[in-house]
Motif scaffolding. Sequence first.
Motif, short mmCIF file in Angstrom:
data_model
loop_
_atom_site.label_atom_id
_atom_site.label_comp_id
_atom_site.label_asym_id
_atom_site.label_seq_id
_atom_site.Cartn_x
_atom_site.Cartn_y
_atom_site.Cartn_z
N ARG A 151 0.86 -1.19 0.00
CA ARG A 151 0.00 0.00 0.00
C ARG A 151 0.90 1.25 0.00
NH1 ARG A 151 -5.27 -0.96 1.36
NH2 ARG A 151 -5.53 1.15 2.22
N THR A 152 1.56 1.48 -1.15
CA THR A 152 2.47 2.62 -1.28
C THR A 152 2.13 3.40 -2.53
OG1 THR A 152 4.10 1.38 -2.57
CG2 THR A 152 4.30 1.29 -0.16
N TYR A 153 2.55 4.69 -2.51
CA TYR A 153 2.34 5.51 -3.69
C TYR A 153 3.20 5.03 -4.86
CZ TYR A 153 -0.25 8.79 -0.83
OH TYR A 153 -1.19 9.35 -0.02
N HIS A 154 4.38 4.53 -4.54
CA HIS A 154 5.25 4.05 -5.61
C HIS A 154 4.58 2.92 -6.39
CE1 HIS A 154 8.59 1.85 -7.50
NE2 HIS A 154 9.15 3.07 -7.62
N ARG A 155 3.94 1.96 -5.68
CA ARG A 155 3.23 0.88 -6.38
C ARG A 155 2.10 1.44 -7.23
NH1 ARG A 155 -1.41 -1.63 -6.04
NH2 ARG A 155 -2.00 -0.64 -4.08
N LYS A 156 1.38 2.44 -6.66
CA LYS A 156 0.24 2.99 -7.39
C LYS A 156 0.70 3.71 -8.65
CE LYS A 156 -4.23 3.42 -7.37
NZ LYS A 156 -5.09 2.23 -7.39
N LEU A 157 1.76 4.48 -8.52
CA LEU A 157 2.28 5.18 -9.69
C LEU A 157 2.80 4.20 -10.74
CD1 LEU A 157 4.11 8.13 -7.94
CD2 LEU A 157 2.04 8.25 -9.33
N LYS A 158 3.43 3.12 -10.26
CA LYS A 158 3.93 2.09 -11.18
C LYS A 158 2.78 1.48 -11.97
CE LYS A 158 6.63 -2.21 -11.04
NZ LYS A 158 7.30 -3.17 -10.12
N GLU A 159 1.68 1.18 -11.29
CA GLU A 159 0.51 0.62 -11.97
C GLU A 159 -0.07 1.61 -12.97
OE1 GLU A 159 -2.20 -0.52 -8.93
OE2 GLU A 159 -0.93 -2.14 -8.14
N LEU A 160 -0.08 2.93 -12.60
CA LEU A 160 -0.62 3.94 -13.50
C LEU A 160 0.22 4.04 -14.77
CD1 LEU A 160 -1.54 6.74 -10.94
CD2 LEU A 160 -3.09 5.18 -12.10
N ARG A 161 1.53 4.04 -14.61
CA ARG A 161 2.42 4.12 -15.77
C ARG A 161 2.20 2.93 -16.70
NH1 ARG A 161 7.11 7.12 -16.86
NH2 ARG A 161 7.89 6.49 -18.90
N TYR A 162 2.12 1.74 -16.10
CA TYR A 162 1.87 0.53 -16.90
C TYR A 162 0.49 0.58 -17.57
CZ TYR A 162 5.94 -2.12 -15.27
OH TYR A 162 7.22 -2.58 -15.03
N ALA A 163 -0.49 1.11 -16.85
CA ALA A 163 -1.85 1.17 -17.40
C ALA A 163 -1.88 2.03 -18.66
CB ALA A 163 -2.82 1.71 -16.36
N ILE A 164 -1.16 3.15 -18.64
CA ILE A 164 -1.10 4.01 -19.82
C ILE A 164 -0.49 3.24 -21.00
CG2 ILE A 164 -0.01 6.06 -20.79
CD1 ILE A 164 -0.23 7.31 -18.01
N ALA A 165 0.60 2.51 -20.70
CA ALA A 165 1.25 1.74 -21.76
C ALA A 165 0.32 0.67 -22.31
CB ALA A 165 2.53 1.12 -21.23
N VAL A 166 -0.38 -0.01 -21.44
CA VAL A 166 -1.27 -1.09 -21.87
C VAL A 166 -2.37 -0.54 -22.77
CG1 VAL A 166 -3.03 -2.71 -21.07
CG2 VAL A 166 -0.80 -2.64 -19.96
N GLU A 167 -2.94 0.61 -22.39
CA GLU A 167 -4.03 1.19 -23.18
C GLU A 167 -3.55 1.59 -24.58
OE1 GLU A 167 -7.29 2.14 -22.68
OE2 GLU A 167 -7.66 1.63 -20.58
N LYS A 168 -2.26 1.92 -24.69
CA LYS A 168 -1.72 2.26 -26.00
C LYS A 168 -1.48 1.02 -26.86
CE LYS A 168 0.64 6.55 -24.64
NZ LYS A 168 1.96 7.23 -24.50
N GLN A 169 -1.19 -0.09 -26.19
CA GLN A 169 -0.80 -1.30 -26.93
C GLN A 169 -1.98 -2.21 -27.26
OE1 GLN A 169 1.92 -2.90 -24.10
NE2 GLN A 169 3.65 -1.65 -24.74
N HIS A 170 -3.03 -2.18 -26.43
CA HIS A 170 -4.10 -3.16 -26.57
C HIS A 170 -5.47 -2.49 -26.60
CE1 HIS A 170 -1.26 -6.44 -25.87
NE2 HIS A 170 -0.79 -5.76 -24.82
N SER A 171 -6.42 -3.23 -27.13
CA SER A 171 -7.79 -2.75 -27.19
C SER A 171 -8.47 -2.92 -25.84
CB SER A 171 -8.57 -3.52 -28.25
OG SER A 171 -8.73 -4.89 -27.83
N LYS A 172 -9.59 -2.23 -25.70
CA LYS A 172 -10.36 -2.35 -24.47
C LYS A 172 -10.86 -3.80 -24.28
CE LYS A 172 -10.71 1.86 -22.62
NZ LYS A 172 -10.41 2.18 -21.21
N ASP A 173 -11.28 -4.41 -25.37
CA ASP A 173 -11.76 -5.80 -25.26
C ASP A 173 -10.65 -6.73 -24.80
OD1 ASP A 173 -14.30 -5.12 -25.94
OD2 ASP A 173 -14.23 -5.94 -27.98
N TRP A 174 -9.43 -6.53 -25.30
CA TRP A 174 -8.30 -7.37 -24.87
C TRP A 174 -8.05 -7.19 -23.37
CZ3 TRP A 174 -3.68 -6.90 -22.39
CH2 TRP A 174 -2.76 -7.96 -22.51
#
Length: 802
Positions: A151-174
Amino acid sequence: MLSRLVIASVVAGVLLAGIALPFVAVAGLATRSMAEGMDQLPAELTTEPLHQRTRVVDRRGKVIARFFDKNRVNVPLSEVAPVMRQAIVAIEDYRFYEHGAIDLRGTLRAFVTNHTSDEVQGGSTITQQMVKLTLLAQADTPEEQRAATARTYHRKLKELRYAIAVEKQHSKDWILQRYLNLAYFGDGAYGIEAAAQHYFSTSASKLKLRQAALLAGLVKNPSGYDPTNNPDRARHRRNVVLNRMAQLQVISPEQAEKAKARGLGLDVQPVRNGCVGSVAPFFCDYVRETLLRDKALGETRADREQLLLTGGLTVHTTLDRRMQRAAVRSVREHVFARDRAIGALAMVVPGSGAVRALAQSRPMGGEKKKGETFLNYVVPEKLGGANGFQAGSTFKAFVLAAAIDQGIPLTTEIVAPPQVAIPVSKYRGCKGPLRSDAVWTPGNSTGSGTFDLYSGTRRSVNTFFARLELRTGLCQPYRLAKQMGIELDDPANQMVPAFTLGVVDTNPLSMAEAYATFAARGVHCASRPVTRVETGDGAVLTKYPEKCDRVLPRAVADAVNDVLAGVQQPGGFGYEAGVSLRQPSAAKTGTTNQSRAVWFVGYTPNLAAAAMIAGVDRSGHWASLNGKVVGGELISSASGSGDAGPIWGDAMQVVQQWLPDRRFHEPNPKVVAGTRVTMPDVAGLSEAEARKRLRKLGLFVEATTSVDSGLSAGTVAGSLPSAGSSIGSGSSVTLQISDGTPYVPPPPPPEPKPKPKPDRPKPDKPTASPKPTPKPSPKPTPPPKPGGDKPKPDKPKPPPGR
């Protein structure tokens, strides 16, 4: 409170700036550190294949067992019911298809609320949750697992950064598809497909509204809302989801109320992991061990085990569920789980090696008081852990086959007394006569007399086979048994005269495999429990083709079948035990010393099966079956036909309905008659040289006798049969040994001297005299009856003892 608000504001600013842009100077060392850490995070998330359970299926594709570390079955989004997709989006991220990687409105609300009060709100989008679940699933160490859930901000920011990358690489359905396959739904079910199967005995594609609402509500708190343990809380949570779907106009208020009025509708199917509880637990264990030994599935055993647990494989096996049920029922009716005995049965298809069934009397498990065990007594030790049992007279079939292959006629007669004493040195191994001063003294329990290969086998006469083995030698029977699937690796202790009596430890599967070779007319096929292994997408990972080799000529196997068929016919032990079939069958019985194990190995032209019962004492050591209660009945004197035979018979009498009607091939008359050889002239040879010459022709010196002869004493004067006679290979020969004294015929009896003729007196001249008074003439003598003048011979007295 003020510090929480400052930090929340900073994070919000970062988010609003798009996160990927360089951080501007912000107040405080903490925020500067956070920004620098953000820049150092990788911009792309590597998504490894999800761990899935492996299925083991029978020959018709029905599941018999599963292996997994997580009970998961991946499915494409197209195979998830639309109502399930709507339910999960409605309750977890209703604007999922409208926003990007981050729902700024929801995230800001959650951040501010969570850091300005003690209330906890969720603000993560489905994309963010998918990232978190991915990082957790791919964590290989405890440290990585803790980091993925910290439960840290670093983990949350890491997930946010990855989420942005995922949304660029894959469709919503994927993203939604991966999320539904990753999510944990409680009670050991990972992913929507496993959850649908577990809670409702259906597939994800067939979920209904109230089912979908229940499953969608579980992901927030799988344990707290688990319907199997907390049905009231689960129902309340389901209704929350239904209300939300109605609020968002995904469903109508009427639909929501109708669904809320109904019960949970559970149809829970527990998913067993591993072989315990399988419909064929010991077959399953045999399959698993076979795969774990195959380098095609991984370089190390650990790699292979990991693949089985996580690879989502489909293992196609040779098991026939109908035959398995028949085998299990028969074994457990004749030997109970807690008996001081172990019963087992294996079934193998001739010509392919496909293993159709494996059953044993003791269930799989660790509760010894219930008779459970994890040892697999049906298969070889390397695959099951049990060291096997002596097979008794079932090994006589290998000597029989070797004898026929060597041209010994089936009509060859051998005298088999109640007991014989044969020096071990008279037996030949692969390297010549055995080196031993011991004397082997086997005896019979099945009668004595003179037998040929038919009757000697049918009655399983020990001394007959002890003497037949002198003719065949030990090398060929030993090698033949090994070629037919018996694990032999110690010639010094296994290639011994008692080989024919089955002193080698083996198992039912190996014996069924070996006898299947006879049914397949001399073609041996290695036992095969698996046909192929497929990956999760249906691609073939590896195949297990038939491994077959010819080890006997067809004509020899046909003759063996003809001989062993006699065991199932009147006069044979199988027939007497009542285990003959409607189909043609052949068999051989086996009973070990002290009746520690009894066997019945039999086959039809298209299925071979081996049944066995072995006695154990209270400490688990092998012991005699005599005097034990097995299957509810007292065994006074155990036998292969009387005790193991019924296991074989009861199972095969059920199974034969699924076997095509076939017959054994008639034996070639030339093979029955054997190889004919001409008896050589051995006169003048030493006894040793004569024996050597006869042995090369396949003839066996049964006895010697001393005769008068002008040849040197100790040399051979002649033989019976005599030189030039046509004789079958393997036949017995008697050598006539010269005593060095020429034969002197007895002198002829002297001729009788002629008897002298008596002198006849001259009659006087007649003188006149009165006539004498005539006497009455005697009655005429009747002619003698034929033979009437011959003395009657005395009746010969029978020799003593008859």
